[in-house]
Design an enzyme around this catalytic site. Structure first.
Site, short mmCIF file in Angstrom:
data_model
loop_
_atom_site.label_atom_id
_atom_site.label_comp_id
_atom_site.label_asym_id
_atom_site.label_seq_id
_atom_site.Cartn_x
_atom_site.Cartn_y
_atom_site.Cartn_z
N ARG A 105 44.04 11.29 71.00
CA ARG A 105 43.94 9.99 70.35
C ARG A 105 45.12 9.12 70.74
O ARG A 105 46.15 9.59 71.22
CB ARG A 105 43.97 10.13 68.81
CG ARG A 105 42.83 10.92 68.21
CD ARG A 105 41.51 10.14 68.26
NE ARG A 105 40.41 10.88 67.65
CZ ARG A 105 39.68 11.81 68.27
NH1 ARG A 105 39.94 12.13 69.54
NH2 ARG A 105 38.69 12.41 67.64
N LYS A 120 32.40 -1.63 59.77
CA LYS A 120 33.27 -2.37 60.69
C LYS A 120 32.43 -3.08 61.75
O LYS A 120 32.63 -4.25 62.09
CB LYS A 120 34.27 -1.42 61.38
CG LYS A 120 35.25 -0.75 60.44
CD LYS A 120 36.21 -1.77 59.83
CE LYS A 120 37.20 -1.16 58.88
NZ LYS A 120 37.95 -2.15 58.11
N ILE A 174 48.41 -0.57 56.01
CA ILE A 174 48.61 -1.52 57.11
C ILE A 174 48.92 -2.92 56.56
O ILE A 174 49.77 -3.64 57.08
CB ILE A 174 47.38 -1.53 58.05
CG1 ILE A 174 47.15 -0.11 58.59
CG2 ILE A 174 47.57 -2.52 59.21
CD1 ILE A 174 45.85 0.10 59.32
N SER A 181 38.15 -1.43 63.93
CA SER A 181 38.58 -0.07 64.27
C SER A 181 38.01 0.35 65.61
O SER A 181 36.90 -0.05 65.99
CB SER A 181 38.06 0.86 63.18
OG SER A 181 38.18 2.20 63.59
N TYR A 230 31.16 4.22 57.25
CA TYR A 230 32.42 3.45 57.29
C TYR A 230 32.49 2.67 58.61
O TYR A 230 32.75 1.47 58.62
CB TYR A 230 33.62 4.40 57.15
CG TYR A 230 34.88 3.85 57.76
CD1 TYR A 230 35.62 2.88 57.09
CD2 TYR A 230 35.31 4.26 59.02
CE1 TYR A 230 36.77 2.35 57.67
CE2 TYR A 230 36.45 3.75 59.60
CZ TYR A 230 37.17 2.78 58.92
OH TYR A 230 38.29 2.24 59.50
N1 UFG Z 1 42.69 16.66 63.21
C1 UFG Z 1 42.95 18.00 63.07
N2 UFG Z 1 43.24 18.49 61.84
C2 UFG Z 1 43.29 17.70 60.73
C3 UFG Z 1 43.03 16.30 60.87
C4 UFG Z 1 42.73 15.83 62.13
O1 UFG Z 1 42.91 18.76 64.06
O2 UFG Z 1 43.56 18.21 59.62
C5 UFG Z 1 42.41 16.11 64.55
C6 UFG Z 1 41.04 15.46 64.68
O3 UFG Z 1 40.06 16.44 64.99
C7 UFG Z 1 41.28 14.45 65.80
C8 UFG Z 1 42.74 14.04 65.59
O4 UFG Z 1 43.33 15.08 64.80
O5 UFG Z 1 41.19 15.08 67.06
C9 UFG Z 1 42.89 12.72 64.83
O6 UFG Z 1 42.14 12.78 63.64
P1 UFG Z 1 42.30 11.68 62.47
O7 UFG Z 1 41.42 12.11 61.35
O8 UFG Z 1 43.74 11.49 62.17
O9 UFG Z 1 41.82 10.35 63.14
P2 UFG Z 1 40.40 9.97 63.82
O10 UFG Z 1 40.68 9.67 65.24
O11 UFG Z 1 39.37 10.97 63.54
O12 UFG Z 1 40.00 8.69 62.97
C10 UFG Z 1 40.85 7.59 62.90
C11 UFG Z 1 40.69 6.90 61.54
C12 UFG Z 1 39.36 6.25 61.41
C13 UFG Z 1 39.11 5.37 62.58
C14 UFG Z 1 39.28 6.11 63.88
C15 UFG Z 1 39.20 5.17 65.04
O13 UFG Z 1 40.82 7.85 60.49
O14 UFG Z 1 39.37 5.45 60.25
O15 UFG Z 1 40.58 6.72 63.93
O16 UFG Z 1 39.04 5.83 66.23
F1 UFG Z 1 37.85 4.89 62.52
#
Ligand code: UFG
Length: 335
Positions: free
Chosen positions: A231, A153, A12, A124, A149
């Site tokens: 998301r 924040k 970012i 975040s 983490y």
């Molecule tokens: N997901 C999968 N398979 C994967 C990875 C993710 O199905 O291999 C799903 C997760 O379960 C979730 C969605 O994809 O439903 C998004 O997951 P991410 O890991 O990409 O993102 P998160 O929403 O879990 O987390 C992100 C950032 C964090 C931050 C958060 C804020 O990684 O640092 O958003 O809401 F804190």
């Protein structure tokens, strides 16, 4: 006058440095290169035609920050530097608290000494915790986190609120990011995860590139339209422009304000898989797997405050995000 971007060679930070240089701001970057590479500085220069001043060093180190502030006239700080792996933060929480909190405190102390009064912080949406009241609005009262983490924040937000309350000259802007994906349209900067990606889009691009054989979709029994997690995915270039808007706002205001940076639109995991397949004409093999611990069903932003107060709104589409993520993955710099 320059804007200091800590962590400015990261995902970012580098995109924000580009957008700042594009509106003729001078940029100073401090980064310890623990999760990025010095060549990002060269690539920022190729994209913008301007070279940011670069220091390799730890933001928590007072001697480093003394050098940066004494050698440059810093008008504002945008603080991106920090440990950010959710899973790792559960394994080594003390290192996360030490690193993320210390760097913030060192910055605040050095800024005070050098009369720098503007602080913009990478927070975040994780601070909204497990609340199911979407869209998330900045005035939500029941904040909380599910991992160290996230708590860093949360705690840094509190430190900055207290610092702003005590110092009438200080302007603090807390930016709560939703899910940044995509990459610069040049294909020269983007997200380079360490090891196996935790986040959805880098995992998908690695499956598309043949590095991983399939995506595991974590849960299909959430209370969402197709059962997979929802998301608010935002293009990193839109997010970067949100920082330019926050900087402009900070030049006219003191106190502490918090803004969501998201699109206000929620997409499910399967929406992202299908959009990626369509935008790039390829197939992503996937399997449904159990839910991932700590995940919530649905998370998306209310964007009203950022639109009204900052005059900023995300403009790029999900198709842009999928296309740019794939271009980055295919290029030589993501290797
Ligand atoms: N997901 C999968 N398979 C994967 C990875 C993710 O199905 O291999 C799903 C997760 O379960 C979730 C969605 O994809 O439903 C998004 O997951 P991410 O890991 O990409 O993102 P998160 O929403 O879990 O987390 C992100 C950032 C964090 C931050 C958060 C804020 O990684 O640092 O958003 O809401 F804190």
């Amino acid at each position: 006058m320059s804007i200091l971007c800590t962590g400015g060679t990261g995902f970012i930070g580098s995109h924000t440095a580009v957008e700042l240089l594009c509106v003729n701001q001078d940029v100073v970057i401090v980064d310890d290169l623990s999760n990025s590479s010095a060549s990002v500085v060269d690539r920022i220069e190729v994209i913008t035609g301007k070279r940011p001043v670069f220091y390799k060093g730890d933001v928590a180190d007072k001697a480093v920050m003394e050098k940066v502030f004494s050698e440059n006239s810093i008008d504002a700080v945008i603080h991106f530097a920090g440990f950010k792996a959710v899973g790792e933060s559960v394994q080594i929480p003390v290192a996360y608290y030490r690193n993320n909190l210390d760097s913030t405190l060192t910055l605040l102390e050095t800024m005070k000494k050098y009369g720098c009064h503007r602080f913009i912080f990478s927070s975040s949406a994780t601070v909204y915790g497990t609340s199911d009241k979407v869209p998330f609005t900045e005035d939500a009262k029941e904040l909380g986190c599910t991992n160290p983490y996230g708590w860093t924040k949360f705690m840094i937000e509190q430190i900055l609120k207290d610092a702003a309350a005590a110092d009438p000259e200080l302007s603090v802007v807390l930016l709560r990011y939703f899910n940044p994906i995509g990459a610069h349209a040049s294909g020269m900067i983007g997200e380079k995860p360490n090891g196996i990606p935790n986040n959805l889009m880098p995992y998908i691009t690695q499956v598309a590139a043949g590095i991983r054989d399939h995506l595991s979709v974590f849960g299909d029994d959430y209370p969402t339209p197709d059962g997979t997690g929802v998301r608010d995915y935002i293009h990193v270039v839109d997010l970067a422009k949100g920082h330019v808007a926050a900087y402009n706002y900070s030049t006219e205001h003191t106190g502490c304000e918090v803004f969501n940076l998201g699109t206000g639109i929620g997409y499910s995991v399967l929406d992202i898989v299908h959009a990626f397949e369509e935008a790039n004409s390829l197939k992503i093999p996937y399997e449904i797997a159990p839910r991932r611990a700590g995940d919530i069903a649905t998370c998306y932003a209310s964007t009203e405050k950022a639109e009204k107060v900052l005059g900023w709104k995300a403009e790029l589409s999900l198709q842009d995000m999928c296309r740019d993520s794939w271009r980055w993955q295919c290029g030589k710099w993501s290797k």
